[in-house]
Motif scaffolding. Structure first.
Motif, PDB file in Angstrom:
ATOM      1  N   VAL A  82      38.141  36.090  48.085  1.00  0.00           N
ATOM      2  CA  VAL A  82      38.215  36.205  46.635  1.00  0.00           C
ATOM      3  C   VAL A  82      37.933  37.652  46.283  1.00  0.00           C
ATOM      4  CG1 VAL A  82      37.212  35.454  44.450  1.00  0.00           C
ATOM      5  CG2 VAL A  82      37.500  33.808  46.311  1.00  0.00           C
ATOM      6  N   LEU A  83      38.885  38.281  45.606  1.00  0.00           N
ATOM      7  CA  LEU A  83      38.799  39.707  45.253  1.00  0.00           C
ATOM      8  C   LEU A  83      38.469  40.559  46.486  1.00  0.00           C
ATOM      9  CD1 LEU A  83      36.914  39.405  41.841  1.00  0.00           C
ATOM     10  CD2 LEU A  83      39.343  39.910  42.199  1.00  0.00           C
ATOM     11  N   GLY A  84      39.047  40.196  47.619  1.00  0.00           N
ATOM     12  CA  GLY A  84      38.868  40.953  48.855  1.00  0.00           C
ATOM     13  C   GLY A  84      37.617  40.620  49.646  1.00  0.00           C
ATOM     14  N   SER A  85      36.739  39.796  49.100  1.00  0.00           N
ATOM     15  CA  SER A  85      35.516  39.423  49.808  1.00  0.00           C
ATOM     16  C   SER A  85      35.706  38.064  50.480  1.00  0.00           C
ATOM     17  CB  SER A  85      34.331  39.331  48.846  1.00  0.00           C
ATOM     18  OG  SER A  85      34.084  40.585  48.267  1.00  0.00           O
ATOM     19  N   PRO A  86      35.511  38.010  51.805  1.00  0.00           N
ATOM     20  CA  PRO A  86      35.716  36.731  52.501  1.00  0.00           C
ATOM     21  C   PRO A  86      34.641  35.710  52.155  1.00  0.00           C
ATOM     22  CG  PRO A  86      34.926  38.423  54.025  1.00  0.00           C
ATOM     23  CD  PRO A  86      35.148  39.096  52.703  1.00  0.00           C
ATOM     24  N   LEU A  87      35.051  34.454  52.084  1.00  0.00           N
ATOM     25  CA  LEU A  87      34.119  33.346  51.901  1.00  0.00           C
ATOM     26  C   LEU A  87      34.090  32.531  53.186  1.00  0.00           C
ATOM     27  CD1 LEU A  87      34.909  31.961  48.325  1.00  0.00           C
ATOM     28  CD2 LEU A  87      33.025  33.433  49.032  1.00  0.00           C
ATOM     29  N   ARG A 123      33.106  30.644  41.946  1.00  0.00           N
ATOM     30  CA  ARG A 123      34.244  30.252  41.112  1.00  0.00           C
ATOM     31  C   ARG A 123      35.405  31.166  41.471  1.00  0.00           C
ATOM     32  NH1 ARG A 123      33.943  25.657  38.457  1.00  0.00           N
ATOM     33  NH2 ARG A 123      31.986  25.322  37.425  1.00  0.00           N
ATOM     34  N   PHE A 124      36.616  30.635  41.350  1.00  0.00           N
ATOM     35  CA  PHE A 124      37.782  31.490  41.496  1.00  0.00           C
ATOM     36  C   PHE A 124      37.904  32.301  40.208  1.00  0.00           C
ATOM     37  CE2 PHE A 124      39.010  27.946  44.369  1.00  0.00           C
ATOM     38  CZ  PHE A 124      39.172  28.696  45.531  1.00  0.00           C
ATOM     39  N   PRO A 125      37.852  33.638  40.270  1.00  0.00           N
ATOM     40  CA  PRO A 125      37.858  34.438  39.044  1.00  0.00           C
ATOM     41  C   PRO A 125      39.176  34.293  38.283  1.00  0.00           C
ATOM     42  CG  PRO A 125      38.141  35.836  40.957  1.00  0.00           C
ATOM     43  CD  PRO A 125      37.876  34.460  41.473  1.00  0.00           C
ATOM     44  N   ARG A 126      39.085  34.395  36.981  1.00  0.00           N
ATOM     45  CA  ARG A 126      40.272  34.328  36.132  1.00  0.00           C
ATOM     46  C   ARG A 126      40.985  35.680  36.230  1.00  0.00           C
ATOM     47  NH1 ARG A 126      41.594  30.871  31.958  1.00  0.00           N
ATOM     48  NH2 ARG A 126      39.527  29.951  32.052  1.00  0.00           N
TER      49      ARG A 126
END
Length: 165
Positions: A82-87, A123-126
């Motif tokens: 998400v936004l380049g940061s791995p989860l 959360r998945f960012p808008r």
């Protein structure tokens, strides 16, 4: 779209039509029909193949805690960022320990339904193109050979080709 994977083999079509394998008169026509029908089906369902395939998709975030993946059935998530940061996959088992800090792949209700990735603690960012997911999806035939129980001397197996790449 419009895949090139044949969904059956010439041998199986000839068997279904009760045509001897040694009779090759219609092989060219049957081959064209197999390719055309396979391409039609794959194009209709907007897939290149039904075989297990790696997909690398980018999604828009909508501010919620889940996302439906495009391809199905999903067998595994290779990476999610998400936004380049791995989860990472969520900790916990969801039964004795609640899920936390990561994602889970929800099981499919059927082999023809899409699956959700649900986040815990995130959360998945808008934002457009904010989510990258690499995953394996497609149909896999496993353990086709089975031994009949009760020490019966028969082995039931199949050599049927479900998909031909």
């Amino acid at each position: 779209m419009g895949g090139t994977s044949n969904l059956t083999t010439l041998e199986h079509v000839k068997q279904w039509l009760s045509i001897e394998n040694s009779n090759t008169e219609a092989d060219v026509l049957l081959g064209r029909l197999i390719r055309a029908a396979s391409a039609f089906v794959l194009n209709y369902i907007q897939r290149d193949s039904l075989a297990l395939t790696q997909y690398d998709d980018v999604y828009d975030g909508y501010g919620n805690g889940f996302m439906v993946l495009r391809q199905f059935p999903v067998t595994s998530i290779l990476s999610l960022s998400v936004l380049g940061s791995p989860l990472r996959p969520a900790q916990g088992d969801g039964q004795t320990q609640p899920f936390r800090d990561g994602y889970i792949l929800e099981s499919s209700k059927s082999v023809t339904s899409q699956q959700r990735v649900t986040l815990f603690g995130h959360r998945f960012p808008r934002q457009k193109s904010s989510v990258s997911v690499s995953y394996m999806a497609g149909y896999v035939i496993e353990a086709e050979r089975h031994t009949v129980p009760d020490s019966t001397p028969f082995v039931v197996g199949t050599t049927f080709t479900w998909l031909e790449n």
